[in-house]
Write an enzyme that holds these catalytic residues in place. Structure first.
Site, PDB file in Angstrom:
ATOM      1  CG  ASP A  64      -1.787   1.197   1.371  1.00 10.88           C
ATOM      2  OD1 ASP A  64      -1.516   2.219   0.703  1.00 10.88           O
ATOM      3  OD2 ASP A  64      -2.758   1.127   2.132  1.00 10.88           O
ATOM      4  CB  VAL A  65       1.533   3.709  -2.637  1.00 11.32           C
ATOM      5  CG1 VAL A  65       0.410   4.715  -2.664  1.00 11.32           C
ATOM      6  CG2 VAL A  65       2.796   4.288  -3.198  1.00 11.32           C
ATOM      7  CE1 TYR A 158      -7.711  11.149  -9.038  1.00 13.83           C
ATOM      8  CE2 TYR A 158      -8.350  13.144 -10.207  1.00 13.83           C
ATOM      9  CZ  TYR A 158      -7.687  11.927 -10.184  1.00 13.83           C
ATOM     10  OH  TYR A 158      -6.991  11.500 -11.290  1.00 13.83           O
ATOM     11  CE  LYS A 162      -4.195  12.180  -9.168  1.00 11.12           C
ATOM     12  NZ  LYS A 162      -3.086  11.222  -9.278  1.00 11.12           N
TER      13      LYS A 162
HETATM   14  N1  LIG Z   1      -7.213   7.459 -16.506  1.00 11.55           N
HETATM   15  C1  LIG Z   1      -7.356   8.762 -16.490  1.00 11.55           C
HETATM   16  O1  LIG Z   1      -8.179   9.327 -17.222  1.00 11.55           O
HETATM   17  C2  LIG Z   1      -6.484   9.598 -15.607  1.00 11.55           C
HETATM   18  C3  LIG Z   1      -6.529  10.992 -15.776  1.00 11.55           C
HETATM   19  C4  LIG Z   1      -5.743  11.804 -14.982  1.00 11.55           C
HETATM   20  C5  LIG Z   1      -4.918  11.244 -14.028  1.00 11.55           C
HETATM   21  N2  LIG Z   1      -4.897   9.893 -13.865  1.00 11.55           N
HETATM   22  C6  LIG Z   1      -4.009   9.360 -12.833  1.00 11.55           C
HETATM   23  O2  LIG Z   1      -3.189   8.366 -13.393  1.00 11.55           O
HETATM   24  C7  LIG Z   1      -2.783   7.471 -12.361  1.00 11.55           C
HETATM   25  C8  LIG Z   1      -2.969   6.057 -12.859  1.00 11.55           C
HETATM   26  O3  LIG Z   1      -4.355   5.821 -13.046  1.00 11.55           O
HETATM   27  P1  LIG Z   1      -4.919   4.862 -14.191  1.00 11.55           P
HETATM   28  O4  LIG Z   1      -5.777   5.654 -15.050  1.00 11.55           O
HETATM   29  O5  LIG Z   1      -3.798   4.081 -14.760  1.00 11.55           O
HETATM   30  O6  LIG Z   1      -5.905   3.958 -13.320  1.00 11.55           O
HETATM   31  P2  LIG Z   1      -5.789   2.445 -12.826  1.00 11.55           P
HETATM   32  O7  LIG Z   1      -6.947   2.267 -11.933  1.00 11.55           O
HETATM   33  O8  LIG Z   1      -5.591   1.569 -13.983  1.00 11.55           O
HETATM   34  O9  LIG Z   1      -4.437   2.456 -11.971  1.00 11.55           O
HETATM   35  C9  LIG Z   1      -4.387   2.892 -10.624  1.00 11.55           C
HETATM   36  C10 LIG Z   1      -3.327   2.083  -9.947  1.00 11.55           C
HETATM   37  O10 LIG Z   1      -3.170   2.546  -8.588  1.00 11.55           O
HETATM   38  C11 LIG Z   1      -3.029   1.399  -7.771  1.00 11.55           C
HETATM   39  N3  LIG Z   1      -3.382   1.683  -6.381  1.00 11.55           N
HETATM   40  C12 LIG Z   1      -4.599   2.074  -5.906  1.00 11.55           C
HETATM   41  N4  LIG Z   1      -4.531   2.178  -4.558  1.00 11.55           N
HETATM   42  C13 LIG Z   1      -3.258   1.859  -4.195  1.00 11.55           C
HETATM   43  C14 LIG Z   1      -2.569   1.798  -2.962  1.00 11.55           C
HETATM   44  N5  LIG Z   1      -3.175   2.099  -1.793  1.00 11.55           N
HETATM   45  N6  LIG Z   1      -1.266   1.423  -2.978  1.00 11.55           N
HETATM   46  C15 LIG Z   1      -0.636   1.120  -4.131  1.00 11.55           C
HETATM   47  N7  LIG Z   1      -1.231   1.172  -5.343  1.00 11.55           N
HETATM   48  C16 LIG Z   1      -2.525   1.542  -5.356  1.00 11.55           C
HETATM   49  C17 LIG Z   1      -3.958   0.369  -8.398  1.00 11.55           C
HETATM   50  O11 LIG Z   1      -3.645  -0.925  -7.934  1.00 11.55           O
HETATM   51  C18 LIG Z   1      -3.666   0.584  -9.879  1.00 11.55           C
HETATM   52  O12 LIG Z   1      -2.540  -0.138 -10.278  1.00 11.55           O
HETATM   53  C19 LIG Z   1      -3.612   7.822 -11.136  1.00 11.55           C
HETATM   54  O13 LIG Z   1      -2.821   8.548 -10.225  1.00 11.55           O
HETATM   55  C20 LIG Z   1      -4.717   8.681 -11.694  1.00 11.55           C
HETATM   56  O14 LIG Z   1      -5.214   9.592 -10.747  1.00 11.55           O
HETATM   57  C21 LIG Z   1      -5.662   9.065 -14.632  1.00 11.55           C
END
Ligand SMILES: NC(=O)c1ccc[n+]([C@@H]2O[C@H](COP(=O)([O-])OP(=O)(O)OC[C@H]3O[C@@H](n4cnc5c(N)ncnc54)[C@H](O)[C@@H]3O)[C@@H](O)[C@H]2O)c1
Length: 258
Positions: A64-65, A158, A162
């Site tokens: 857990d990060v 969120y 961010k």
């Molecule tokens: N997909 C989008 O449209 C988008 C847009 C802007 C920002 N983001 C950001 O990009 C990043 C990646 O998101 P994504 O779109 O790949 O979604 P995703 O859900 O595929 O990936 C999120 C990852 O975070 C991990 N995670 C969640 N809780 C955790 C914890 N407590 N400890 C360790 N790992 C944990 C999950 O296991 C997963 O691997 C995130 O920070 C998200 O906020 C995504």
């Protein structure tokens, strides 16, 4: 081109979406890659297999990060198995859940701040401590969001996390410049990952959302990963403290229509 040969990368949230794409792209650029995954060991192993197919080393470590001891354990394991981490991509995150502040319970707030902000603090601190002791340079790339500035109702947790991540990025950029550690963030718009599962499942929902994106489509994880590799590379050495938006122009639309 193996622009990252000899480097050791740690990618949090590396088993899914943007993190998985970053792990693959960093390996394709020459880095060995450690994946910090949360729950899905099989997915993490799948990403490791992709990394190994490029000829690079890969390990997956569960944590857990937002947990200090677990993050410390991950850095110790990577040091032992791959060497000192000098590239860090903080992609772990949980999304907003459409709950207004008046209705949000404290556990909900804490979980988002812990994962999306405290996690990057803990991993970045561990990276800097290791590199400072070794006298080596490095790079940090935080995956932020356009919602750090373009706030949305139901997303206070969120958006606050961010925005905090953006200022963690800027502050650390100043602190780490004398150490030769560059610190930047990427602010994606709508990217097709499991976080946007509804857009992948429901074509009409996706088409409606894409109408608001000037470029006319959602982004792909590999497009974000290419940018992360660039920010980790020597070519981006002089870039630090910057938040790079990658959103097809979506954020430009926020004041239109009213
Ligand atoms: N997909 C989008 O449209 C988008 C847009 C802007 C920002 N983001 C950001 O990009 C990043 C990646 O998101 P994504 O779109 O790949 O979604 P995703 O859900 O595929 O990936 C999120 C990852 O975070 C991990 N995670 C969640 N809780 C955790 C914890 N407590 N400890 C360790 N790992 C944990 C999950 O296991 C997963 O691997 C995130 O920070 C998200 O906020 C995504």
């Amino acid at each position: 081109m193996d622009v990252l040969e000899g480097r050791v990368a740690l990618v949090t949230g590396g088993e899914s979406g943007i993190g998985a794409a970053c792990a693959a792209a960093l390996a394709a650029a020459g880095a060995d890659v450690a994946i910090l995954y949360h729950q899905d060991a099989a997915a993490a192993e799948g990403v490791c297999a992709t990394v190994r197919a490029t000829g690079r080393r890969a390990i997956a470590l569960q944590a857990d990060v937002g947990c200090e001891d677990q993050v410390a354990g991950v850095f110790a394991s990577v040091l032992e198995k791959l060497g000192l981490v000098d590239l860090l991509v903080n992609s772990a995150g949980v999304n907003m859940r459409g709950v207004a502040v008046a209705d949000m319970d404290l556990d909900h707030w804490r979980q988002t701040i812990s994962t999306d902000l405290t996690g990057a603090f803990l991993t970045s601190r561990a990276l800097v401590r290791g590199l400072r002791e070794a006298g080596k340079p490095g790079r940090i790339v935080n995956i932020s969001s356009i919602h750090a500035t373009a706030v949305r109702e139901g997303g206070a947790d969120y958006c606050a996390a961010k925005a905090g991540l953006d200022n963690l990025t800027r502050t650390m950029a100043i602190e780490c410049a004398p150490l030769g550690i560059g610190v930047n963030a990427i602010a994606p718009g709508m990217v097709l990952t499991p976080m946007n599962a509804k857009a992948e499942r429901d074509p009409s929902y996706r088409a409606e959302a894409e109408k608001h994106i000037p470029w006319g489509r959602a982004g792909r994880p590999d497009e974000v990963a290419d940018l992360a590799v660039y920010l980790c590379s020597k070519r981006a050495e002089y870039i630090t403290g910057t938040i790079v938006t990658i959103d097809g122009g979506l954020i430009l639309e926020q004041a239109l229509g009213a």
